[in-house]
Enzyme design. Structure first.
Site, PDB file in Angstrom:
ATOM      1  N   PRO A 133     -87.185  33.151  52.031  1.00 22.64           N
ATOM      2  CA  PRO A 133     -87.267  32.712  53.393  1.00 22.64           C
ATOM      3  C   PRO A 133     -86.436  33.427  54.369  1.00 22.64           C
ATOM      4  O   PRO A 133     -85.263  33.757  54.129  1.00 22.64           O
ATOM      5  CB  PRO A 133     -86.969  31.193  53.143  1.00 22.64           C
ATOM      6  CG  PRO A 133     -87.215  31.035  51.646  1.00 22.64           C
ATOM      7  CD  PRO A 133     -86.706  32.102  50.922  1.00 22.64           C
ATOM      8  N   GLU A 134     -86.897  33.482  55.421  1.00 25.99           N
ATOM      9  CA  GLU A 134     -86.305  34.155  56.593  1.00 25.99           C
ATOM     10  C   GLU A 134     -85.556  33.073  57.559  1.00 25.99           C
ATOM     11  O   GLU A 134     -85.830  31.916  57.242  1.00 25.99           O
ATOM     12  CB  GLU A 134     -87.123  35.037  57.477  1.00 25.99           C
ATOM     13  CG  GLU A 134     -88.205  35.953  56.300  1.00 25.99           C
ATOM     14  CD  GLU A 134     -88.385  37.525  57.027  1.00 25.99           C
ATOM     15  OE1 GLU A 134     -87.825  37.923  57.872  1.00 25.99           O
ATOM     16  OE2 GLU A 134     -88.948  38.154  56.196  1.00 25.99           O
ATOM     17  N   LYS A 165     -79.379  32.194  56.075  1.00 23.33           N
ATOM     18  CA  LYS A 165     -80.508  31.719  55.238  1.00 23.33           C
ATOM     19  C   LYS A 165     -79.755  30.723  54.208  1.00 23.33           C
ATOM     20  O   LYS A 165     -80.417  30.574  53.221  1.00 23.33           O
ATOM     21  CB  LYS A 165     -80.735  32.983  54.076  1.00 23.33           C
ATOM     22  CG  LYS A 165     -81.677  33.972  55.179  1.00 23.33           C
ATOM     23  CD  LYS A 165     -82.258  35.037  54.074  1.00 23.33           C
ATOM     24  CE  LYS A 165     -82.863  36.246  55.043  1.00 23.33           C
ATOM     25  NZ  LYS A 165     -83.507  37.291  54.190  1.00 23.33           N
ATOM     26  N   ASN A 181     -87.460  40.297  54.987  1.00 24.94           N
ATOM     27  CA  ASN A 181     -88.449  41.371  54.818  1.00 24.94           C
ATOM     28  C   ASN A 181     -89.650  41.765  55.777  1.00 24.94           C
ATOM     29  O   ASN A 181     -89.879  42.993  56.233  1.00 24.94           O
ATOM     30  CB  ASN A 181     -89.100  41.453  53.403  1.00 24.94           C
ATOM     31  CG  ASN A 181     -89.320  42.964  52.866  1.00 24.94           C
ATOM     32  OD1 ASN A 181     -88.491  43.794  53.001  1.00 24.94           O
ATOM     33  ND2 ASN A 181     -90.419  43.206  52.035  1.00 24.94           N
ATOM     34  N   ARG A 225     -87.333  46.030  47.801  1.00 24.60           N
ATOM     35  CA  ARG A 225     -88.465  45.033  48.679  1.00 24.60           C
ATOM     36  C   ARG A 225     -89.490  45.768  49.337  1.00 24.60           C
ATOM     37  O   ARG A 225     -89.379  46.926  49.686  1.00 24.60           O
ATOM     38  CB  ARG A 225     -87.729  44.444  49.963  1.00 24.60           C
ATOM     39  CG  ARG A 225     -86.350  43.700  49.498  1.00 24.60           C
ATOM     40  CD  ARG A 225     -86.732  42.400  48.670  1.00 24.60           C
ATOM     41  NE  ARG A 225     -87.669  41.385  49.151  1.00 24.60           N
ATOM     42  CZ  ARG A 225     -87.053  40.599  50.204  1.00 24.60           C
ATOM     43  NH1 ARG A 225     -85.846  40.312  50.509  1.00 24.60           N
ATOM     44  NH2 ARG A 225     -87.858  39.832  50.665  1.00 24.60           N
TER      45      ARG A 225
END
Length: 270
Positions: free
Chosen positions: A2-3, A51, A168, A253
């Site tokens: 999660p961002e 995060k 990402n 990623r």
């Protein structure tokens, strides 16, 4: 993973459900916390830091969690069936008279003194969603990004020690909006201050939205410039979007970019 905006929303939901209320149930299902019982305590607040999630109690303790790739917190009303995964994936249950917060697949769950929170999050760079974000925080983020001028900008943006909150999706979108490929060395990014400012504005704009938008459009398939469009076209020029892994071995990623709109090095094969 999660961002920052997603973690901010999770913190807001947890805060709304638990803050100011006494815990009537506490079940922490990790070995080092198996004997800890926080019931009877009052949750003071739940705050994000990059995060990370910091659940602070009035007695001076903080429950620190991190979602990483698989973790999630779900909120259920009293009597509601839990839907978040099988019971063996539950790592935390925190209940009040009205609601229950259930943590699934949490890879990081620890209890520490609130005064010692820096032990868990002190390594992080400036938080893009910090309410106190200012020009000094932006300048510090630029300084940290610039510390390794040969590093690819995509990798630098994902490093939470440089600035906290980018994942990402934002990495790919910010590189697109800056007109550089994610493999461009930091030293060759002409305006890091503008990139940092754009990152702050994007995360702030999306922190309360149900879907992430970087293009200004809400139509399905048109909310992001390049991310996830490997078989689609760049929304700006129509060129087929390319994708490739980026990052150290074991930490790769998938990364997206437009070979026409973005200048700089890129993998020969993608």
């Amino acid at each position: 993973m999660p961002e920052g905006d997603t973690v901010w929303q999770t913190a807001a939901r947890l805060d709304d459900a638990l803050a100011g209320r006494e815990l009537t149930r506490c079940d922490l299902r990790v070995p080092k916390l198996a004997t800890v019982d926080l019931s009877g305590g009052v949750v003071e607040s739940v705050r994000p830091r990059g995060k990370h999630l910091l659940m602070r109690f009035g007695n001076g303790w903080t429950l620190h969690s991190h979602l990483r790739m698989e973790g999630s917190w779900r909120i259920f009303e009293s009597g509601e069936s839990w839907r978040g995964g099988p019971a063996h994936q539950i790592r935390a249950i925190l209940g009040t008279a009205a609601r229950t917060a259930v943590g699934y697949r949490l890879p990081v769950l620890e209890l520490l003194r609130t005064a010692d929170e820096q032990r868990a999050v002190g390594h992080l760079g400036p938080d893009l969603l910090d309410p106190d974000w200012d020009t000094a925080a932006a300048a510090e983020a630029v300084r940290r990004l610039s510390a390794d001028p040969a590093r690819p900008i995509g990798e630098a943006l994902l490093d939470q020690r440089d600035l906290a909150g980018i994942g990402n999706v934002y990495k790919s979108e910010l590189c697109f909006l800056s007109g550089v490929t994610p493999w461009t060395p930091v030293a060759e990014v002409t305006d890091l201050a503008r990139l940092v400012d754009r990152a702050h504005r994007l995360l702030m704009a999306n922190r309360d939205r149900p879907m992430r938008i970087t293009t200004g459009e809400t139509r399905t398939g048109r909310t992001l410039w390049v991310y996830g469009r490997r078989r689609g076209q760049c929304l700006r020029c129509g060129t087929p979007v390319r994708s490739a892994d980026q990052g150290a071995a074991g930490e790769e990623r998938v990364t997206y970019w437009c070979p026409r709109c973005q200048q700089g090095p890129s993998p020969r094969r993608s």
